[in-house]
Design a protein around this motif. Structure first.
Motif, short mmCIF file in Angstrom:
data_model
loop_
_atom_site.label_atom_id
_atom_site.label_comp_id
_atom_site.label_asym_id
_atom_site.label_seq_id
_atom_site.Cartn_x
_atom_site.Cartn_y
_atom_site.Cartn_z
N ASN A 30 0.84 -1.20 0.00
CA ASN A 30 0.00 0.00 0.00
C ASN A 30 0.88 1.26 0.00
O ASN A 30 0.87 2.06 0.92
CB ASN A 30 -0.95 -0.01 1.20
N LEU A 31 1.64 1.44 -1.07
CA LEU A 31 2.67 2.48 -1.15
C LEU A 31 2.06 3.86 -1.33
O LEU A 31 0.88 4.01 -1.71
CB LEU A 31 3.60 2.18 -2.33
N ASN A 32 2.90 4.87 -1.09
CA ASN A 32 2.43 6.24 -1.32
C ASN A 32 2.62 6.61 -2.79
O ASN A 32 3.12 5.81 -3.60
CB ASN A 32 3.16 7.23 -0.41
N SER A 33 2.26 7.83 -3.12
CA SER A 33 2.26 8.25 -4.53
C SER A 33 3.66 8.20 -5.15
O SER A 33 3.82 7.80 -6.31
CB SER A 33 1.69 9.67 -4.63
N ALA A 34 4.70 8.56 -4.39
CA ALA A 34 6.06 8.59 -4.94
C ALA A 34 6.52 7.19 -5.36
O ALA A 34 7.06 6.99 -6.46
CB ALA A 34 7.02 9.18 -3.92
N PHE A 35 6.30 6.21 -4.49
CA PHE A 35 6.73 4.85 -4.82
C PHE A 35 5.89 4.26 -5.95
O PHE A 35 6.39 3.50 -6.78
CB PHE A 35 6.65 3.96 -3.57
N ARG A 36 4.59 4.60 -5.96
CA ARG A 36 3.76 4.10 -7.07
C ARG A 36 4.23 4.70 -8.40
O ARG A 36 4.15 4.04 -9.45
CB ARG A 36 2.29 4.44 -6.83
N ASN A 72 -3.51 5.17 -11.08
CA ASN A 72 -3.63 6.56 -10.62
C ASN A 72 -2.48 6.87 -9.66
O ASN A 72 -2.70 7.16 -8.48
CB ASN A 72 -4.99 6.77 -9.95
N PHE A 73 -1.27 6.77 -10.18
CA PHE A 73 -0.06 6.87 -9.35
C PHE A 73 0.10 8.22 -8.70
O PHE A 73 0.77 8.36 -7.67
CB PHE A 73 1.17 6.56 -10.21
N ASN A 74 -0.47 9.27 -9.29
CA ASN A 74 -0.26 10.63 -8.77
C ASN A 74 -1.28 11.02 -7.72
O ASN A 74 -1.29 12.16 -7.25
CB ASN A 74 -0.29 11.64 -9.92
#
Length: 510
Positions: free
Chosen positions: A53-59, A191-193
């Motif tokens: 369940n990574l944050n936006s930066a890692f995604r 929706n990585f951002n």
């Protein structure tokens, strides 16, 4: 030059077809391998997102790696062979192609390679006569005239890759659809951002949510937990005249729900369920002053023919009355009204007239029924859960008549008179008693099909009386063996449903 030989050009055309079909095979295989790389990498990175369940930066990094792998596979496995198909970026020589093609056609292999070697070595400084080169390619051309080099390409590799590609697609789709949370992880990866809040361990389902109650009513607040049950649950409440929320610890009931019962609520309040920093939505219970019936009076007026006196009921809306009775309703409400009406069980509506908080009206009892009194005040608030009142309709019975004498067929006396004695009874009285007769047998006169009628006066209008009547048959001018058939018929005085009648048995007089 040997390369100008038409036989050389024919052989090169054959080799070119072989090369193009090889590249088509490579492109088809490359498309499947590229999709395998894309699907496998996307599924793998989705699995990582599902676990961590990574944050936006890692995604963003994961999606960049996915795109890098997919684009690289597209370029190396699909686009590069496509360019080579159109003779761009080719490094191999026709001699190398001839060696590959010769492996599939052993009878041509040596002659084909020898001929191609003459051209290849010529370019490196060893000179052969044009006639020699031409003769070599002519010999190869004649030997290969009926052979298609491209027939050696069988697309075996593309066929072998296809089951693995289909299997990988099926597994990936099943993982996304079956494994809980995988589809959401894929959505987060795409929706990585965007930042996604991690779903809570549990959520509350709270009832009754936002609602309105009448001042002084009780209310039951319940909460059900969906997910991992928490150790403690609190209902947090704040009345409209309070500054802070108050926490009340709640235990589960026998059904596993958390319940809070509040009695005689006087003020509006807000509330929510809370546990382990997880909260439900904020709800509000609004306390309103609904219109209530303060005083109720019913006047029941039976039909006049029944001679039943009017009765008055207070604070009791149930009605038991004779059909045709008029029921007058007068009530007062706790609030001024804009609308008041009676809603019957058969879907009929009777509007009531109003002045301030007073409403009145009437209805007539026609059948068994029930009704509710609906009120709407000036704030458009209605009375909640109005009482259902029962209407029991009493039916007027048929009158009863018995011919006591004579109760058999008789010969007519010499005085042409027949004495009739009858007993009549009814629950609410009579309107008339008639003697019906007709000539039913005669030697001389035509027979009568219709009955004639004589009204017998009723002097006593009690509910049960005996009637003695002497019937003079002289005006009928009866002859010998003439027969008269007769009966008595009594009518009650029910003018609501129409007078009901009862007849005696028919008898004859001769």
């Amino acid at each position: 030059m040997g390369t100008d030989s038409k036989y050389y050009r024919e052989i090169i055309t054959k080799l070119e077809r072989f090369i193009r079909k090889e590249h088509i095979h490579i492109i088809l295989s490359g498309i499947q391998l590229m999709l395998v790389v894309a699907v496998a990498s996307f599924t793998f990175f989705t699995f990582i997102e599902w676990i961590a369940n990574l944050n936006s930066a890692f995604r963003t990094i994961l999606l960049f790696l996915f795109l890098l792998l997919s684009i690289s596979a597209l370029g190396f496995l699909v686009l590069l062979p496509l360019f080579r198909y159109f003779k761009l970026f080719r490094k191999e020589t026709y001699f190398e192609v001839a060696k590959r093609a010769g492996k599939f056609f052993p009878s041509l292999k040596d002659n084909l390679l020898n001929a191609m070697q003459l051209v290849t070595e010529k370019t490196s400084g060893n000179l052969y006569s044009i006639n020699l080169v031409d003769a070599a390619f002519k010999n190869v051309y004649r030997s290969s005239k009926g052979i298609k080099f491209e027939s050696a390409v069988k697309f075996d590799k593309a066929r072998k890759i296809l089951p693995y590609f289909v299997g990988l697609m099926v597994v990936s789709v099943l993982l996304l659809l079956i494994v809980p949370g995988m589809l959401s992880a894929a959505n987060r990866l795409v929706n990585f951002n965007k930042e996604f809040v991690q779903p809570p361990k549990f959520i509350f389902e709270v009832n009754p949510g936002n609602t309105e109650i009448t001042r002084g009513d009780d209310i039951l607040i319940t909460a059900s937990v969906i997910g991992e049950p928490p150790k403690e649950v609190f209902f947090v409440l704040k009345k409209e005249d309070e500054a802070d929320f108050n926490h009340q610890k709640i235990n589960t009931d026998s059904t596993g729900r958390y319940s809070l019962h509040l009695s005689s609520v006087r003020n509006s309040f807000k509330y929510f369920a809370s546990s382990e920093e997880i909260k439900s939505e904020l709800f509000e219970v609004t306390v309103i002053n609904r219109p209530l019936i303060d005083n109720l009076e019913l006047s029941i007026i039976p039909p006049s023919y029944s001679k039943i006196p009017k009765t008055i009921q207070k604070d009791n809306g149930n009605v038991t009355a004779l059909i045709g009775s008029k029921v007058e309703i007068n009530l007062s409400s706790t609030k001024n009204l804009t609308k008041a009406f009676l809603e019957f069980n058969d879907s009929t509506i009777t509007e009531l007239s109003m002045i301030d908080n007073i409403a009145s009206g009437f209805f007539t009892v026609r059948k068994d029924n029930s009704y509710k009194i609906k009120l709407v005040d000036v704030n458009d608030n209605s009375n909640s859960s109005p009482i259902t009142y029962i209407i029991k309709a009493l039916y007027d019975s048929y009158p009863v008549i018995e011919l006591l004498a004579p109760n058999k067929n008789l010969p007519l006396g010499n005085d042409n008179r027949l004495t009739l004695l009858a007993r009549v009874a009814d629950d609410y009285g009579f309107s008339k008693l008639t003697l019906k007769y007709r000539l039913s047998a005669s030697r001389y006169e035509p027979l009568q099909t219709e009955y004639s009628s004589i009204e017998i006066p009723l002097e006593d209008l009690k509910k049960e009386i005996e009637v003695n009547y002497i019937w003079n048959l002289t005006p009928l001018y009866l002859a010998v063996d003439d027969v008269v058939t007769y009966y008595l018929e009594i009518f009650d005085n029910d003018f609501i449903s129409g007078p009901k009648s009862t007849k005696t048995n028919s008898y004859t007089v001769r």
